[in-house]
Design a protein around this motif. Structure first.
Motif, PDB file in Angstrom:
ATOM      1  N   LYS A 167       0.739  -1.148  -0.138  1.00 47.01           N
ATOM      2  CA  LYS A 167       0.172   0.046   0.159  1.00 47.01           C
ATOM      3  C   LYS A 167       0.809   1.251  -0.062  1.00 47.01           C
ATOM      4  CE  LYS A 167      -4.116  -1.880   2.163  1.00 47.01           C
ATOM      5  NZ  LYS A 167      -4.620  -2.181   3.271  1.00 47.01           N
ATOM      6  N   ASP A 168       1.244   1.538   1.229  1.00 49.52           N
ATOM      7  CA  ASP A 168       2.041   2.959   1.319  1.00 49.52           C
ATOM      8  C   ASP A 168       3.416   2.543   1.815  1.00 49.52           C
ATOM      9  OD1 ASP A 168      -0.799   4.554   2.106  1.00 49.52           O
ATOM     10  OD2 ASP A 168       0.224   4.924   0.166  1.00 49.52           O
ATOM     11  N   PRO A 169       4.395   2.078   1.096  1.00 48.79           N
ATOM     12  CA  PRO A 169       5.439   1.986   1.771  1.00 48.79           C
ATOM     13  C   PRO A 169       6.316   3.113   2.646  1.00 48.79           C
ATOM     14  CG  PRO A 169       5.747   1.973  -0.539  1.00 48.79           C
ATOM     15  CD  PRO A 169       4.549   2.092  -0.224  1.00 48.79           C
ATOM     16  N   GLU A 170       7.117   2.523   3.720  1.00 47.07           N
ATOM     17  CA  GLU A 170       7.439   3.694   4.394  1.00 47.07           C
ATOM     18  C   GLU A 170       8.615   4.238   3.573  1.00 47.07           C
ATOM     19  OE1 GLU A 170       8.051   4.489   7.870  1.00 47.07           O
ATOM     20  OE2 GLU A 170       6.064   4.061   7.765  1.00 47.07           O
ATOM     21  N   PRO A 171       8.551   5.825   3.494  1.00 48.03           N
ATOM     22  CA  PRO A 171       9.554   6.378   2.787  1.00 48.03           C
ATOM     23  C   PRO A 171      10.941   6.108   3.024  1.00 48.03           C
ATOM     24  CG  PRO A 171       8.502   8.011   4.011  1.00 48.03           C
ATOM     25  CD  PRO A 171       7.793   6.879   4.308  1.00 48.03           C
ATOM     26  N   GLU A 172      11.890   5.713   2.175  1.00 49.21           N
ATOM     27  CA  GLU A 172      13.433   5.167   2.520  1.00 49.21           C
ATOM     28  C   GLU A 172      14.043   6.680   3.187  1.00 49.21           C
ATOM     29  OE1 GLU A 172      15.490   3.411  -0.463  1.00 49.21           O
ATOM     30  OE2 GLU A 172      13.833   1.921  -0.627  1.00 49.21           O
ATOM     31  N   LEU A 173      14.945   6.456   3.814  1.00 46.11           N
ATOM     32  CA  LEU A 173      15.687   7.602   4.133  1.00 46.11           C
ATOM     33  C   LEU A 173      16.800   7.815   3.249  1.00 46.11           C
ATOM     34  CD1 LEU A 173      17.123   6.571   7.806  1.00 46.11           C
ATOM     35  CD2 LEU A 173      15.269   8.287   7.154  1.00 46.11           C
ATOM     36  N   VAL A 174      16.882   9.051   2.912  1.00 56.49           N
ATOM     37  CA  VAL A 174      18.015   9.380   1.710  1.00 56.49           C
ATOM     38  C   VAL A 174      19.325   9.412   2.408  1.00 56.49           C
ATOM     39  CG1 VAL A 174      16.358  10.787   0.549  1.00 56.49           C
ATOM     40  CG2 VAL A 174      17.907  12.036   2.161  1.00 56.49           C
ATOM     41  N   TYR A 175      20.333   9.466   1.523  1.00 54.27           N
ATOM     42  CA  TYR A 175      21.686   8.903   2.074  1.00 54.27           C
ATOM     43  C   TYR A 175      22.304   9.820   3.060  1.00 54.27           C
ATOM     44  CZ  TYR A 175      21.506   6.931  -2.709  1.00 54.27           C
ATOM     45  OH  TYR A 175      20.853   6.506  -3.989  1.00 54.27           O
ATOM     46  N   ALA A 176      22.230  11.011   3.045  1.00 54.23           N
ATOM     47  CA  ALA A 176      22.753  11.776   4.135  1.00 54.23           C
ATOM     48  C   ALA A 176      22.024  11.760   5.388  1.00 54.23           C
ATOM     49  CB  ALA A 176      22.756  13.491   3.724  1.00 54.23           C
ATOM     50  N   GLU A 177      20.620  11.526   5.486  1.00 51.47           N
ATOM     51  CA  GLU A 177      19.986  11.212   6.450  1.00 51.47           C
ATOM     52  C   GLU A 177      20.367   9.977   7.361  1.00 51.47           C
ATOM     53  OE1 GLU A 177      15.772  11.135   5.380  1.00 51.47           O
ATOM     54  OE2 GLU A 177      15.841  13.427   4.745  1.00 51.47           O
ATOM     55  N   ARG A 178      20.636   9.087   6.665  1.00 49.90           N
ATOM     56  CA  ARG A 178      21.099   7.738   7.052  1.00 49.90           C
ATOM     57  C   ARG A 178      22.379   7.910   7.773  1.00 49.90           C
ATOM     58  NH1 ARG A 178      20.704   4.328   2.165  1.00 49.90           N
ATOM     59  NH2 ARG A 178      18.655   3.507   2.143  1.00 49.90           N
ATOM     60  N   THR A 179      23.317   8.647   7.101  1.00 52.83           N
ATOM     61  CA  THR A 179      24.665   8.938   7.971  1.00 52.83           C
ATOM     62  C   THR A 179      24.606   9.884   9.188  1.00 52.83           C
ATOM     63  OG1 THR A 179      25.595   8.804   5.639  1.00 52.83           O
ATOM     64  CG2 THR A 179      27.007   9.909   7.210  1.00 52.83           C
ATOM     65  N   LEU A 180      23.626  10.639   9.071  1.00 55.20           N
ATOM     66  CA  LEU A 180      23.382  11.672  10.124  1.00 55.20           C
ATOM     67  C   LEU A 180      22.985  10.804  11.233  1.00 55.20           C
ATOM     68  CD1 LEU A 180      21.799  14.898   8.696  1.00 55.20           C
ATOM     69  CD2 LEU A 180      24.216  14.437   8.851  1.00 55.20           C
ATOM     70  N   LYS A 181      21.918   9.734  11.113  1.00 55.38           N
ATOM     71  CA  LYS A 181      21.118   8.991  12.012  1.00 55.38           C
ATOM     72  C   LYS A 181      22.304   8.078  12.684  1.00 55.38           C
ATOM     73  CE  LYS A 181      17.875   5.428  12.580  1.00 55.38           C
ATOM     74  NZ  LYS A 181      16.935   4.476  11.670  1.00 55.38           N
ATOM     75  N   LEU A 182      23.161   7.859  11.516  1.00 56.25           N
ATOM     76  CA  LEU A 182      24.198   6.420  12.217  1.00 56.25           C
ATOM     77  C   LEU A 182      25.237   7.304  13.109  1.00 56.25           C
ATOM     78  CD1 LEU A 182      25.745   3.966  11.888  1.00 56.25           C
ATOM     79  CD2 LEU A 182      27.069   4.865   9.807  1.00 56.25           C
ATOM     80  N   ALA A 183      25.505   8.579  12.849  1.00 59.18           N
ATOM     81  CA  ALA A 183      26.300   9.209  13.586  1.00 59.18           C
ATOM     82  C   ALA A 183      25.746   9.434  15.124  1.00 59.18           C
ATOM     83  CB  ALA A 183      26.733  10.632  13.084  1.00 59.18           C
ATOM     84  N   ARG A 184      24.524   9.707  15.026  1.00 59.66           N
ATOM     85  CA  ARG A 184      23.865  10.005  16.467  1.00 59.66           C
ATOM     86  C   ARG A 184      23.763   8.787  17.097  1.00 59.66           C
ATOM     87  NH1 ARG A 184      19.812  12.734  13.451  1.00 59.66           N
ATOM     88  NH2 ARG A 184      18.530  11.016  13.512  1.00 59.66           N
ATOM     89  N   GLN A 185      23.308   7.686  16.561  1.00 59.19           N
ATOM     90  CA  GLN A 185      23.430   6.421  17.111  1.00 59.19           C
ATOM     91  C   GLN A 185      24.474   6.108  17.709  1.00 59.19           C
ATOM     92  OE1 GLN A 185      21.988   4.012  13.464  1.00 59.19           O
ATOM     93  NE2 GLN A 185      20.157   3.329  14.944  1.00 59.19           N
ATOM     94  N   LEU A 186      25.918   6.285  17.178  1.00 58.79           N
ATOM     95  CA  LEU A 186      27.193   5.664  17.378  1.00 58.79           C
ATOM     96  C   LEU A 186      27.362   6.671  18.786  1.00 58.79           C
ATOM     97  CD1 LEU A 186      28.881   5.027  14.066  1.00 58.79           C
ATOM     98  CD2 LEU A 186      28.205   3.442  15.818  1.00 58.79           C
ATOM     99  N   GLN A 187      27.047   7.841  18.886  1.00 58.80           N
ATOM    100  CA  GLN A 187      27.214   8.749  19.843  1.00 58.80           C
ATOM    101  C   GLN A 187      26.675   8.216  20.933  1.00 58.80           C
ATOM    102  OE1 GLN A 187      27.943  13.006  19.403  1.00 58.80           O
ATOM    103  NE2 GLN A 187      26.379  13.455  20.662  1.00 58.80           N
ATOM    104  N   LEU A 188      25.402   7.816  20.904  1.00 60.97           N
ATOM    105  CA  LEU A 188      24.632   7.413  22.041  1.00 60.97           C
ATOM    106  C   LEU A 188      25.210   6.239  22.513  1.00 60.97           C
ATOM    107  CD1 LEU A 188      20.884   8.226  20.932  1.00 60.97           C
ATOM    108  CD2 LEU A 188      22.061   9.245  23.103  1.00 60.97           C
ATOM    109  N   LEU A 189      25.329   5.215  21.581  1.00 59.73           N
ATOM    110  CA  LEU A 189      26.012   4.070  22.101  1.00 59.73           C
ATOM    111  C   LEU A 189      27.439   3.883  22.568  1.00 59.73           C
ATOM    112  CD1 LEU A 189      24.488   1.854  19.068  1.00 59.73           C
ATOM    113  CD2 LEU A 189      23.730   1.778  21.454  1.00 59.73           C
TER     114      LEU A 189
END
Ligand code: F6P
Length: 364
Positions: free
Chosen positions: A254-276
């Motif tokens: 039906k309505d697939p979740e919109p994929e993260l665009v590249y830079a967004e994924r990288t920003l998310k990864l940096a945030r996650q690594l900082q937290l972890l």
């Protein structure tokens, strides 16, 4: 009868395109006495019949120039955006090819260009292509021009990021181009000594990445460089993509979740690594810096070799091939075999094995 050749560049620009235009043009003209014209801005210029004179004057002094003197676009002959609509302009393109009395059209491009070139071949045109892309993901060629230059730029960036990561005791997550294949991130990651390399072909677990970074911290290295390809995805996102693809196949989507665009994924990864990890993390998106500027010596050489080989093939009136790089020589490969294929990194590729041997983490 001497032949008349058209040439265009299509897809993202790449260092070495001008060297290839020069190689094709000079060999066609001076070696074989052919006539050559350029079309501006890829297939759009051919559709609009916007040409550029290519003679010994225009081809002089371009060997070292970045970009493409012809201009480029990502427009496809069969899906041309015109006045807000997408139109199949193949017939117009075929008509312009004949109106210009061409014997062959040389298309310089990556994976998308190979598909478009095959379509034009099937529409009756004589086509020869050359493989360019900084992503190095064109099938059946050992390498593509543009890759070596981008590899140098990305490696230099990692070198520079090392000293600042080290000084601030930080994680630097550096995003490197490559949406379908991780060659550039892998090559630059190894050459630059990245501690973690994440590529689309090896989905990662962020917890495993964080563990590796924490282990480095415990051994007195409270900084890390994470080289991440644009298209790298987590194991979770990979599983979600697979499930969405299966649903689509079953026509249940039906309505697939919109994929993260590249830079967004990288920003998310940096945030996650900082937290972890408890370490500060900073993202760096190298972006189009990687495609700009003068080509490396290796790319100039490769582009000249492949460009002149294209002229030899055209002289023998063999059409419908991509000129692939094979060792010190080149090989014409039928467009049917190249189009629609992507050369991804095999997860057990020797580069991956070497990286693992020097304790590089892949998040798996
Ligand atoms: O052409 C390959 C590439 O460099 C990819 O690595 C990148 O995802 C893409 O181009 C970016 O293209 P554009 O310049 O159209 O945004």
């Amino acid at each position: 009868m001497t032949q008349k050749i058209g040439i265009l560049t299509s897809g993202g620009d790449t260092p070495g395109l001008n060297a290839a235009i020069r190689g094709v043009g000079k060999a066609c003209m001076s070696r074989y006495g052919m006539q050559i014209i350029g079309f501006r801005d890829g297939f759009r210029g051919l559709m609009e019949n916007r040409t550029m004179v290519l003679d010994s004057d225009t081809l002089a002094g371009i060997l070292t120039l970045g970009g493409t003197i012809l201009g480029t676009s990502r427009d496809k002959p069969h899906k041309m955006p015109i006045n807000g609509k997408v139109v199949d302009m193949t017939e117009t393109i075929v008509a312009n090819y004949h109106a210009n009395k061409l014997d062959c059209l040389v298309c310089l491009g990556g994976g998308g260009t190979m598909k478009n070139a095959l379509r034009l071949k099937q529409a009756g045109l004589n086509i020869v292509t050359l493989p360019k892309t900084i992503d190095n993901d064109v099938a059946l060629t050992e390498t593509t021009f543009g890759f070596d230059t981008a590899l140098g730029i990305a490696t230099d960036a990692i070198d520079r990021l090392h000293s600042t990561a080290h000084s601030h005791h930080r994680i630097i997550v550096v995003e490197i181009m490559g949406h379908r294949a991780g060659w550039l991130a892998l090559g630059a990651g190894i050459a630059g000594g990245a501690d973690v390399i994440l590529i689309p072909e090896i989905p990662y677990d962020v917890h495993l990445v964080a563990e590796a970074i924490k282990r480095r911290k415990q051994t007195g290295k409270p900084f890390s460089i994470v080289a991440v390809a644009e298209g790298a995805i987590s194991q979770e996102e990979f599983a979600a993509q697979q499930a969405a693809a299966a649903r689509k196949k079953e026509k249940k989507a039906k309505d697939p979740e919109p994929e993260l665009v590249y830079a967004e994924r990288t920003l998310k990864l940096a945030r996650q690594l900082q937290l972890l990890t408890g370490l500060e993390a900073r993202p760096t998106i190298l972006g189009h810096l990687q495609r700009g500027g003068t080509p490396s010596a290796a790319d100039r050489l490769l582009a000249t070799r492949l460009g002149t080989a294209a002229a030899d093939l055209i002289e023998s009136r063999n059409y419908g091939f991509m000129i692939a790089a094979r060792g010190e020589t080149s090989l014409p490969v039928p467009l049917e075999e190249v189009a629609g294929q992507v050369k991804t990194v095999p997860p057990d590729h020797p580069w991956v094995e070497s990286a693992r041997s020097v304790r590089t983490n892949f998040g798996d």
